[in-house]
Design a protein around this motif. Sequence first.
Motif, mmCIF file in Angstrom:
data_model
loop_
_atom_site.group_PDB
_atom_site.id
_atom_site.type_symbol
_atom_site.label_atom_id
_atom_site.label_comp_id
_atom_site.label_asym_id
_atom_site.label_seq_id
_atom_site.Cartn_x
_atom_site.Cartn_y
_atom_site.Cartn_z
ATOM 1 N N LEU A 109 79.467 74.328 -10.043
ATOM 2 C CA LEU A 109 78.462 75.315 -10.433
ATOM 3 C C LEU A 109 77.700 75.794 -9.207
ATOM 4 O O LEU A 109 77.346 74.999 -8.327
ATOM 5 C CB LEU A 109 77.474 74.721 -11.440
ATOM 6 N N ARG A 110 77.483 77.093 -9.147
ATOM 7 C CA ARG A 110 76.615 77.694 -8.131
ATOM 8 C C ARG A 110 75.573 78.508 -8.883
ATOM 9 O O ARG A 110 75.912 79.530 -9.487
ATOM 10 C CB ARG A 110 77.410 78.605 -7.185
ATOM 11 N N ASP A 111 74.341 78.050 -8.859
ATOM 12 C CA ASP A 111 73.318 78.807 -9.576
ATOM 13 C C ASP A 111 72.505 79.666 -8.611
ATOM 14 O O ASP A 111 72.499 79.448 -7.404
ATOM 15 C CB ASP A 111 72.418 77.890 -10.414
ATOM 16 N N TRP A 112 71.878 80.652 -9.169
ATOM 17 C CA TRP A 112 71.019 81.543 -8.396
ATOM 18 C C TRP A 112 69.757 81.805 -9.204
ATOM 19 O O TRP A 112 69.777 81.808 -10.434
ATOM 20 C CB TRP A 112 71.733 82.854 -8.048
ATOM 21 N N THR A 113 68.656 81.975 -8.519
ATOM 22 C CA THR A 113 67.374 82.175 -9.179
ATOM 23 C C THR A 113 66.984 83.645 -9.147
ATOM 24 O O THR A 113 67.409 84.410 -8.269
ATOM 25 C CB THR A 113 66.273 81.345 -8.500
ATOM 26 N N ASP A 114 66.167 84.032 -10.119
ATOM 27 C CA ASP A 114 65.664 85.408 -10.150
ATOM 28 C C ASP A 114 64.977 85.724 -8.824
ATOM 29 O O ASP A 114 64.227 84.911 -8.271
ATOM 30 C CB ASP A 114 64.672 85.585 -11.297
ATOM 31 N N GLY A 115 65.254 86.922 -8.321
ATOM 32 C CA GLY A 115 64.722 87.335 -7.033
ATOM 33 C C GLY A 115 65.714 87.157 -5.911
ATOM 34 O O GLY A 115 65.540 87.730 -4.830
ATOM 35 N N LYS A 116 66.753 86.363 -6.132
ATOM 36 C CA LYS A 116 67.822 86.199 -5.154
ATOM 37 C C LYS A 116 68.990 87.137 -5.503
ATOM 38 O O LYS A 116 69.073 87.667 -6.604
ATOM 39 C CB LYS A 116 68.311 84.752 -5.134
ATOM 40 N N ASP A 117 69.887 87.336 -4.546
ATOM 41 C CA ASP A 117 71.014 88.247 -4.743
ATOM 42 C C ASP A 117 72.224 87.472 -5.251
ATOM 43 O O ASP A 117 72.854 86.734 -4.486
ATOM 44 C CB ASP A 117 71.349 88.948 -3.428
ATOM 45 N N PRO A 118 72.589 87.618 -6.532
ATOM 46 C CA PRO A 118 73.739 86.864 -7.051
ATOM 47 C C PRO A 118 75.062 87.305 -6.445
ATOM 48 O O PRO A 118 76.023 86.534 -6.417
ATOM 49 C CB PRO A 118 73.697 87.151 -8.547
ATOM 50 N N TYR A 119 75.097 88.554 -5.947
ATOM 51 C CA TYR A 119 76.345 89.051 -5.381
ATOM 52 C C TYR A 119 76.615 88.404 -4.027
ATOM 53 O O TYR A 119 77.768 88.163 -3.663
ATOM 54 C CB TYR A 119 76.298 90.569 -5.286
ATOM 55 N N ALA A 120 75.549 88.079 -3.296
ATOM 56 C CA ALA A 120 75.721 87.369 -2.034
ATOM 57 C C ALA A 120 76.231 85.948 -2.287
ATOM 58 O O ALA A 120 77.078 85.435 -1.550
ATOM 59 C CB ALA A 120 74.402 87.326 -1.272
ATOM 60 N N VAL A 121 75.710 85.321 -3.356
ATOM 61 C CA VAL A 121 76.183 83.987 -3.725
ATOM 62 C C VAL A 121 77.676 84.033 -4.031
ATOM 63 O O VAL A 121 78.451 83.178 -3.585
ATOM 64 C CB VAL A 121 75.393 83.445 -4.938
ATOM 65 N N GLU A 154 93.429 80.599 -5.736
ATOM 66 C CA GLU A 154 94.416 79.528 -5.626
ATOM 67 C C GLU A 154 94.127 78.661 -4.405
ATOM 68 O O GLU A 154 93.838 79.156 -3.315
ATOM 69 C CB GLU A 154 95.838 80.085 -5.541
ATOM 70 N N GLY A 155 94.198 77.352 -4.618
ATOM 71 C CA GLY A 155 93.939 76.428 -3.533
ATOM 72 C C GLY A 155 92.490 76.040 -3.383
ATOM 73 O O GLY A 155 92.159 75.180 -2.546
ATOM 74 N N GLN A 156 91.600 76.651 -4.164
ATOM 75 C CA GLN A 156 90.182 76.318 -4.124
ATOM 76 C C GLN A 156 89.735 75.829 -5.496
ATOM 77 O O GLN A 156 90.326 76.183 -6.521
ATOM 78 C CB GLN A 156 89.348 77.542 -3.722
ATOM 79 N N ASP A 157 88.690 75.018 -5.512
ATOM 80 C CA ASP A 157 88.134 74.562 -6.780
ATOM 81 C C ASP A 157 87.528 75.749 -7.534
ATOM 82 O O ASP A 157 86.899 76.635 -6.927
ATOM 83 C CB ASP A 157 87.047 73.513 -6.553
ATOM 84 N N PRO A 158 87.680 75.796 -8.837
ATOM 85 C CA PRO A 158 87.035 76.852 -9.622
ATOM 86 C C PRO A 158 85.516 76.740 -9.493
ATOM 87 O O PRO A 158 84.956 75.636 -9.509
ATOM 88 C CB PRO A 158 87.480 76.573 -11.051
ATOM 89 N N VAL A 159 84.868 77.879 -9.390
ATOM 90 C CA VAL A 159 83.405 77.907 -9.257
ATOM 91 C C VAL A 159 82.839 78.848 -10.303
ATOM 92 O O VAL A 159 83.304 79.981 -10.453
ATOM 93 C CB VAL A 159 82.973 78.379 -7.852
ATOM 94 N N LEU A 160 81.818 78.380 -11.006
ATOM 95 C CA LEU A 160 81.120 79.211 -11.984
ATOM 96 C C LEU A 160 79.750 79.551 -11.424
ATOM 97 O O LEU A 160 78.911 78.665 -11.214
ATOM 98 C CB LEU A 160 80.982 78.477 -13.320
#
Length: 378
Positions: A93-105, A66-72
Amino acid sequence: MPTTAEPAPPTPFTADDYRARMARAARSAAEAGLSGLLVAPGPDLVHLTGYQPVTTERLTVLVLVEGQDPVLVVPALEAPDAGRAPAAPALKLRDWTDGKDPYAVTAALLEGRGRFGISDNAWAMHLLGMQRELPGTTYTALSDALPMLRAVKDAHELARLEAAGAAADEAYREILQVRFSGRKESEIAADLAALLLRFGHAQVDFTIVGSGPNGANPHHEAGDRVIAEGDMVVLDFGGLRHGYGSDTTRTVHVGEPSAEEQRVHDVVRAAQQAGFEAVRPGAACQDVDRAARAVIDDAGYGAYFIHRTGHGIGVTTHEPPYMIEGEERPLVPGMCFSVEPGIYLPGRFGVRIEDIVTVTESGGRRLNNTPHDMAIVR
Protein backbone atom coordinates in the motif's frame (compact mmCIF):
# COMPACT_ATOMS: atom_id res chain seq x y z
CA MET A 1 -43.88 -28.51 4.97
CA PRO A 2 -40.11 -29.04 4.62
CA THR A 3 -38.06 -26.20 3.17
CA THR A 4 -35.00 -26.34 0.98
CA ALA A 5 -31.93 -25.13 2.84
CA GLU A 6 -30.05 -22.21 1.36
CA PRO A 7 -26.85 -23.54 -0.23
CA ALA A 8 -23.69 -22.73 1.68
CA PRO A 9 -21.93 -19.63 0.35
CA PRO A 10 -18.93 -20.34 -1.85
CA THR A 11 -15.47 -20.46 -0.34
CA PRO A 12 -14.04 -16.92 -0.39
CA PHE A 13 -11.23 -16.15 -2.79
CA THR A 14 -7.90 -16.07 -0.98
CA ALA A 15 -4.97 -13.69 -1.13
CA ASP A 16 -3.16 -16.36 -3.15
CA ASP A 17 -6.02 -16.38 -5.68
CA TYR A 18 -5.69 -12.62 -6.10
CA ARG A 19 -1.89 -12.79 -6.18
CA ALA A 20 -2.13 -15.24 -9.09
CA ARG A 21 -4.64 -13.03 -10.92
CA MET A 22 -2.45 -9.95 -10.56
CA ALA A 23 0.65 -11.82 -11.70
CA ARG A 24 -1.24 -13.17 -14.71
CA ALA A 25 -2.49 -9.67 -15.58
CA ALA A 26 0.99 -8.16 -15.32
CA ARG A 27 2.42 -10.95 -17.47
CA SER A 28 -0.33 -10.53 -20.08
CA ALA A 29 0.35 -6.79 -20.16
CA ALA A 30 4.03 -7.36 -20.84
CA GLU A 31 3.21 -9.88 -23.57
CA ALA A 32 0.94 -7.25 -25.13
CA GLY A 33 3.83 -4.77 -25.23
CA LEU A 34 2.64 -2.69 -22.28
CA SER A 35 4.90 -1.30 -19.58
CA GLY A 36 2.24 -2.03 -16.98
CA LEU A 37 -1.37 -1.57 -15.91
CA LEU A 38 -3.17 1.14 -13.96
CA VAL A 39 -6.37 -0.30 -12.52
CA ALA A 40 -8.97 2.11 -11.19
CA PRO A 41 -11.92 1.28 -8.90
CA GLY A 42 -14.45 -0.81 -10.78
CA PRO A 43 -14.86 -4.38 -12.01
CA ASP A 44 -11.20 -4.89 -12.93
CA LEU A 45 -10.08 -3.88 -9.43
CA VAL A 46 -12.70 -6.13 -7.85
CA HIS A 47 -11.57 -9.06 -10.00
CA LEU A 48 -7.89 -8.53 -9.26
CA THR A 49 -8.04 -7.61 -5.56
CA GLY A 50 -11.55 -8.04 -4.16
CA TYR A 51 -11.38 -4.37 -3.13
CA GLN A 52 -14.38 -2.20 -4.00
CA PRO A 53 -13.95 1.34 -2.66
CA VAL A 54 -16.40 4.15 -3.12
CA THR A 55 -15.43 6.00 -6.30
CA THR A 56 -14.54 9.62 -5.56
CA GLU A 57 -12.31 12.37 -6.88
CA ARG A 58 -9.46 11.04 -4.71
CA LEU A 59 -7.12 8.81 -6.69
CA THR A 60 -7.12 5.07 -5.98
CA VAL A 61 -5.16 2.96 -8.45
CA LEU A 62 -3.56 -0.49 -8.56
CA VAL A 63 -0.17 -0.44 -10.31
CA LEU A 64 0.88 -3.72 -11.93
CA VAL A 65 4.28 -4.05 -13.57
CA GLU A 66 5.76 -7.45 -14.38
CA GLY A 67 8.62 -8.29 -12.06
CA GLN A 68 7.49 -5.82 -9.39
CA ASP A 69 5.22 -6.27 -6.39
CA PRO A 70 1.67 -5.03 -6.96
CA VAL A 71 1.09 -1.63 -5.36
CA LEU A 72 -2.24 -0.09 -4.43
CA VAL A 73 -2.16 3.71 -4.22
CA VAL A 74 -4.92 4.91 -1.90
CA PRO A 75 -6.02 8.05 -0.06
CA ALA A 76 -4.73 7.92 3.53
CA LEU A 77 -8.24 8.10 4.96
CA GLU A 78 -9.15 4.92 3.02
CA ALA A 79 -5.94 3.02 3.82
CA PRO A 80 -7.51 1.09 6.75
CA ASP A 81 -10.25 -0.28 4.48
CA ALA A 82 -7.72 -1.10 1.76
CA GLY A 83 -5.62 -2.93 4.36
CA ARG A 84 -8.57 -5.23 5.00
CA ALA A 85 -9.13 -6.04 1.32
CA PRO A 86 -9.01 -9.76 0.45
CA ALA A 87 -5.84 -9.22 -1.59
CA ALA A 88 -4.12 -7.04 1.02
CA PRO A 89 -1.52 -9.69 2.00
CA ALA A 90 -0.45 -9.80 -1.65
CA LEU A 91 -0.21 -6.02 -2.01
CA LYS A 92 1.95 -3.10 -1.01
CA LEU A 93 0.00 0.00 0.00
CA ARG A 94 1.10 3.54 -0.81
CA ASP A 95 -1.13 6.12 0.77
CA TRP A 96 -1.26 9.83 0.15
CA THR A 97 -2.79 12.60 2.23
CA ASP A 98 -4.99 15.48 1.13
CA GLY A 99 -2.83 18.35 -0.06
CA LYS A 100 -0.22 16.03 -1.54
CA ASP A 101 0.04 15.09 -5.23
CA PRO A 102 -1.24 11.52 -5.74
CA TYR A 103 0.06 11.50 -9.30
CA ALA A 104 3.62 12.04 -8.09
CA VAL A 105 3.17 9.10 -5.70
CA THR A 106 1.99 6.94 -8.59
CA ALA A 107 4.63 8.20 -11.02
CA ALA A 108 7.38 7.12 -8.64
CA LEU A 109 6.26 3.53 -9.22
CA LEU A 110 6.70 3.77 -13.00
CA GLU A 111 9.73 4.13 -15.22
CA GLY A 112 8.71 7.54 -16.51
CA ARG A 113 8.15 6.40 -20.04
CA GLY A 114 6.15 3.72 -21.74
CA ARG A 115 2.67 2.65 -22.75
CA PHE A 116 0.29 1.62 -20.01
CA GLY A 117 -3.09 -0.03 -19.98
CA ILE A 118 -5.66 1.83 -17.91
CA SER A 119 -9.14 0.83 -16.78
CA ASP A 120 -11.93 1.92 -19.10
CA ASN A 121 -13.79 3.52 -16.21
CA ALA A 122 -10.85 5.55 -14.89
CA TRP A 123 -11.80 9.19 -14.44
CA ALA A 124 -10.47 11.56 -17.10
CA MET A 125 -9.05 13.84 -14.37
CA HIS A 126 -6.87 10.99 -13.14
CA LEU A 127 -5.65 10.03 -16.62
CA LEU A 128 -4.85 13.67 -17.36
CA GLY A 129 -3.07 13.96 -14.01
CA MET A 130 -0.84 11.03 -14.91
CA GLN A 131 -0.11 12.47 -18.33
CA ARG A 132 0.80 15.79 -16.75
CA GLU A 133 3.11 14.14 -14.24
CA LEU A 134 4.65 11.76 -16.80
CA PRO A 135 4.49 13.40 -20.24
CA GLY A 136 6.56 10.55 -21.70
CA THR A 137 3.82 8.00 -21.10
CA THR A 138 0.91 6.96 -23.28
CA TYR A 139 -2.21 5.03 -22.34
CA THR A 140 -4.63 2.56 -23.87
CA ALA A 141 -7.94 1.25 -22.60
CA LEU A 142 -7.80 -2.15 -20.93
CA SER A 143 -10.71 -3.35 -23.05
CA ASP A 144 -8.56 -2.73 -26.13
CA ALA A 145 -5.24 -3.94 -24.79
CA LEU A 146 -6.41 -6.93 -22.72
CA PRO A 147 -10.02 -7.60 -23.66
CA MET A 148 -9.87 -11.15 -22.28
CA LEU A 149 -8.49 -10.13 -18.87
CA ARG A 150 -11.58 -11.44 -17.05
CA ALA A 151 -13.07 -13.63 -19.78
CA VAL A 152 -11.93 -17.13 -18.78
CA LYS A 153 -13.39 -18.18 -15.44
CA ASP A 154 -11.87 -20.68 -13.04
CA ALA A 155 -13.91 -23.36 -11.27
CA HIS A 156 -14.74 -21.12 -8.31
CA GLU A 157 -15.97 -18.34 -10.57
CA LEU A 158 -18.03 -20.79 -12.61
CA ALA A 159 -19.66 -22.06 -9.42
CA ARG A 160 -20.70 -18.51 -8.54
CA LEU A 161 -22.10 -17.88 -12.01
CA GLU A 162 -23.98 -21.17 -11.91
CA ALA A 163 -25.50 -20.25 -8.54
CA ALA A 164 -26.52 -16.84 -9.86
CA GLY A 165 -28.13 -18.42 -12.91
CA ALA A 166 -30.01 -20.94 -10.79
CA ALA A 167 -31.35 -18.16 -8.58
CA ALA A 168 -32.56 -16.21 -11.62
CA ASP A 169 -34.26 -19.38 -12.86
CA GLU A 170 -36.11 -19.67 -9.55
CA ALA A 171 -37.23 -16.05 -9.86
CA TYR A 172 -38.62 -16.79 -13.32
CA ARG A 173 -40.51 -19.86 -12.14
CA GLU A 174 -42.11 -17.80 -9.38
CA ILE A 175 -43.02 -14.82 -11.56
CA LEU A 176 -45.12 -17.11 -13.76
CA GLN A 177 -47.46 -17.55 -10.80
CA VAL A 178 -48.37 -13.86 -10.42
CA ARG A 179 -51.09 -11.99 -12.26
CA PHE A 180 -49.88 -9.90 -15.20
CA SER A 181 -53.14 -8.66 -16.72
CA GLY A 182 -54.32 -5.37 -15.27
CA ARG A 183 -50.99 -4.57 -13.60
CA LYS A 184 -48.31 -2.07 -14.59
CA GLU A 185 -44.98 -3.15 -16.04
CA SER A 186 -43.30 -1.46 -13.08
CA GLU A 187 -45.21 -3.69 -10.68
CA ILE A 188 -44.03 -6.86 -12.41
CA ALA A 189 -40.49 -5.42 -12.43
CA ALA A 190 -40.72 -4.84 -8.68
CA ASP A 191 -41.91 -8.43 -8.21
CA LEU A 192 -38.91 -9.69 -10.20
CA ALA A 193 -36.48 -7.58 -8.17
CA ALA A 194 -37.93 -8.90 -4.92
CA LEU A 195 -37.67 -12.47 -6.17
CA LEU A 196 -34.02 -12.07 -7.18
CA LEU A 197 -33.25 -10.83 -3.68
CA ARG A 198 -35.34 -13.59 -2.13
CA PHE A 199 -33.35 -16.21 -4.02
CA GLY A 200 -29.98 -14.93 -2.92
CA HIS A 201 -28.99 -11.98 -5.06
CA ALA A 202 -27.25 -9.19 -3.17
CA GLN A 203 -27.78 -6.69 -5.97
CA VAL A 204 -30.44 -6.29 -8.67
CA ASP A 205 -29.02 -4.64 -11.79
CA PHE A 206 -32.05 -4.57 -14.10
CA THR A 207 -35.60 -5.83 -14.49
CA ILE A 208 -36.80 -5.17 -18.03
CA VAL A 209 -40.53 -5.75 -18.52
CA GLY A 210 -41.60 -4.85 -22.07
CA SER A 211 -45.26 -5.51 -22.77
CA GLY A 212 -47.03 -5.27 -26.12
CA PRO A 213 -45.33 -2.64 -28.33
CA ASN A 214 -42.81 -1.85 -25.56
CA GLY A 215 -41.34 -5.32 -26.10
CA ALA A 216 -40.01 -4.10 -29.45
CA ASN A 217 -37.51 -1.93 -27.54
CA PRO A 218 -34.76 -4.31 -26.32
CA HIS A 219 -33.78 -2.05 -23.40
CA HIS A 220 -37.23 -0.76 -22.50
CA GLU A 221 -37.47 0.67 -18.99
CA ALA A 222 -40.46 -0.80 -17.17
CA GLY A 223 -43.07 1.93 -16.92
CA ASP A 224 -46.71 2.69 -16.23
CA ARG A 225 -48.17 0.80 -19.18
CA VAL A 226 -50.89 -1.54 -17.94
CA ILE A 227 -50.41 -5.08 -19.23
CA ALA A 228 -53.51 -6.44 -20.98
CA GLU A 229 -54.92 -9.72 -22.23
CA GLY A 230 -53.28 -10.55 -25.57
CA ASP A 231 -49.92 -8.90 -24.74
CA MET A 232 -46.56 -10.49 -25.41
CA VAL A 233 -44.24 -9.60 -22.49
CA VAL A 234 -40.44 -9.66 -22.58
CA LEU A 235 -38.86 -10.35 -19.17
CA ASP A 236 -35.10 -9.67 -18.95
CA PHE A 237 -33.58 -9.51 -15.47
CA GLY A 238 -30.41 -10.09 -13.50
CA GLY A 239 -27.98 -8.91 -10.88
CA LEU A 240 -25.13 -10.11 -8.69
CA ARG A 241 -25.02 -13.10 -6.36
CA HIS A 242 -21.79 -13.78 -4.45
CA GLY A 243 -20.23 -11.07 -6.63
CA TYR A 244 -21.05 -12.69 -9.99
CA GLY A 245 -23.80 -11.93 -12.45
CA SER A 246 -27.04 -13.42 -13.68
CA ASP A 247 -28.86 -12.38 -16.84
CA THR A 248 -31.74 -14.25 -18.43
CA THR A 249 -34.67 -13.45 -20.71
CA ARG A 250 -37.91 -15.25 -21.37
CA THR A 251 -40.92 -14.00 -23.33
CA VAL A 252 -44.38 -14.82 -22.00
CA HIS A 253 -47.89 -14.18 -23.25
CA VAL A 254 -51.03 -13.04 -21.44
CA GLY A 255 -53.62 -15.50 -22.65
CA GLU A 256 -53.33 -17.48 -25.87
CA PRO A 257 -50.99 -16.06 -28.54
CA SER A 258 -51.92 -15.45 -32.15
CA ALA A 259 -50.47 -17.68 -34.87
CA GLU A 260 -48.00 -14.94 -35.85
CA GLU A 261 -46.86 -14.39 -32.27
CA GLN A 262 -46.30 -18.10 -31.83
CA ARG A 263 -44.37 -18.27 -35.11
CA VAL A 264 -42.06 -15.40 -34.14
CA HIS A 265 -41.43 -16.99 -30.77
CA ASP A 266 -40.68 -20.34 -32.43
CA VAL A 267 -38.16 -18.68 -34.74
CA VAL A 268 -36.37 -17.01 -31.84
CA ARG A 269 -36.35 -20.27 -29.89
CA ALA A 270 -34.77 -22.07 -32.87
CA ALA A 271 -32.23 -19.26 -33.28
CA GLN A 272 -31.27 -19.46 -29.61
CA GLN A 273 -30.79 -23.21 -29.93
CA ALA A 274 -28.66 -22.76 -33.05
CA GLY A 275 -26.48 -20.20 -31.27
CA PHE A 276 -26.04 -22.54 -28.32
CA GLU A 277 -25.11 -25.46 -30.58
CA ALA A 278 -22.42 -23.32 -32.22
CA VAL A 279 -20.58 -23.00 -28.89
CA ARG A 280 -17.45 -25.15 -28.85
CA PRO A 281 -13.73 -24.64 -28.17
CA GLY A 282 -11.95 -23.09 -31.13
CA ALA A 283 -15.06 -21.64 -32.75
CA ALA A 284 -14.93 -17.90 -33.28
CA CYS A 285 -17.19 -15.65 -31.22
CA GLN A 286 -18.80 -14.50 -34.47
CA ASP A 287 -19.79 -18.08 -35.27
CA VAL A 288 -22.34 -17.99 -32.44
CA ASP A 289 -23.82 -14.78 -33.82
CA ARG A 290 -23.86 -16.17 -37.36
CA ALA A 291 -25.61 -19.38 -36.33
CA ALA A 292 -28.41 -17.59 -34.47
CA ARG A 293 -28.75 -14.85 -37.08
CA ALA A 294 -29.01 -17.30 -39.96
CA VAL A 295 -32.18 -18.83 -38.50
CA ILE A 296 -33.81 -15.43 -38.14
CA ASP A 297 -32.65 -14.33 -41.60
CA ASP A 298 -34.02 -17.49 -43.20
CA ALA A 299 -37.39 -16.89 -41.56
CA GLY A 300 -37.58 -13.41 -43.09
CA TYR A 301 -37.05 -11.42 -39.89
CA GLY A 302 -33.39 -10.48 -40.29
CA ALA A 303 -34.08 -6.75 -40.32
CA TYR A 304 -35.71 -7.06 -36.91
CA PHE A 305 -32.78 -8.67 -35.08
CA ILE A 306 -31.04 -5.42 -34.15
CA HIS A 307 -28.33 -6.32 -31.60
CA ARG A 308 -25.43 -8.71 -31.10
CA THR A 309 -26.20 -12.27 -30.08
CA GLY A 310 -24.32 -12.17 -26.79
CA HIS A 311 -22.02 -10.59 -24.25
CA GLY A 312 -19.67 -11.92 -21.61
CA ILE A 313 -20.61 -11.98 -17.94
CA GLY A 314 -18.70 -12.20 -14.68
CA VAL A 315 -18.25 -9.57 -11.97
CA THR A 316 -20.35 -7.38 -14.25
CA THR A 317 -23.32 -8.40 -16.38
CA HIS A 318 -21.75 -7.03 -19.60
CA GLU A 319 -18.09 -7.62 -20.42
CA PRO A 320 -16.01 -9.26 -23.16
CA PRO A 321 -16.21 -11.52 -25.10
CA TYR A 322 -18.99 -10.37 -27.43
CA MET A 323 -20.81 -12.66 -29.83
CA ILE A 324 -20.90 -10.38 -32.84
CA GLU A 325 -19.89 -10.38 -36.50
CA GLY A 326 -16.24 -9.45 -36.88
CA GLU A 327 -15.15 -10.85 -33.51
CA GLU A 328 -12.80 -13.64 -34.58
CA ARG A 329 -11.38 -14.40 -31.14
CA PRO A 330 -11.71 -18.15 -30.45
CA LEU A 331 -13.87 -19.57 -27.70
CA VAL A 332 -11.97 -21.39 -24.95
CA PRO A 333 -13.24 -23.45 -22.00
CA GLY A 334 -14.22 -21.26 -19.08
CA MET A 335 -15.62 -18.38 -21.11
CA CYS A 336 -19.15 -17.39 -20.07
CA PHE A 337 -21.54 -15.32 -22.14
CA SER A 338 -25.15 -14.85 -23.12
CA VAL A 339 -26.86 -16.28 -26.18
CA GLU A 340 -29.85 -13.99 -26.69
CA PRO A 341 -31.29 -13.55 -30.17
CA GLY A 342 -34.46 -11.54 -30.57
CA ILE A 343 -37.00 -10.24 -33.05
CA TYR A 344 -38.50 -6.78 -32.54
CA LEU A 345 -41.49 -5.66 -34.61
CA PRO A 346 -41.85 -1.89 -34.10
CA GLY A 347 -45.17 -0.79 -32.67
CA ARG A 348 -46.31 -4.38 -32.19
CA PHE A 349 -44.26 -6.74 -29.99
CA GLY A 350 -40.87 -8.28 -29.38
CA VAL A 351 -39.46 -11.68 -28.47
CA ARG A 352 -36.11 -12.51 -26.88
CA ILE A 353 -34.80 -15.70 -25.28
CA GLU A 354 -31.53 -15.58 -23.34
CA ASP A 355 -29.39 -18.07 -21.47
CA ILE A 356 -25.94 -17.69 -19.99
CA VAL A 357 -23.67 -20.34 -21.51
CA THR A 358 -20.20 -21.51 -20.55
CA VAL A 359 -17.72 -23.14 -22.91
CA THR A 360 -16.67 -26.66 -21.93
CA GLU A 361 -14.07 -29.00 -23.42
CA SER A 362 -16.76 -30.58 -25.60
CA GLY A 363 -19.17 -27.74 -26.39
CA GLY A 364 -21.41 -25.48 -24.37
CA ARG A 365 -23.34 -25.78 -21.11
CA ARG A 366 -26.31 -23.64 -20.15
CA LEU A 367 -26.33 -21.92 -16.77
CA ASN A 368 -30.04 -21.12 -17.21
CA ASN A 369 -32.33 -24.10 -17.44
CA THR A 370 -35.94 -22.89 -17.48
CA PRO A 371 -38.11 -23.95 -20.45
CA HIS A 372 -37.85 -22.00 -23.68
CA ASP A 373 -41.51 -22.58 -24.55
CA MET A 374 -43.73 -19.51 -24.51
CA ALA A 375 -45.32 -19.53 -21.06
CA ILE A 376 -48.94 -18.46 -20.82
CA VAL A 377 -49.62 -16.13 -17.90
CA ARG A 378 -52.88 -14.69 -16.65
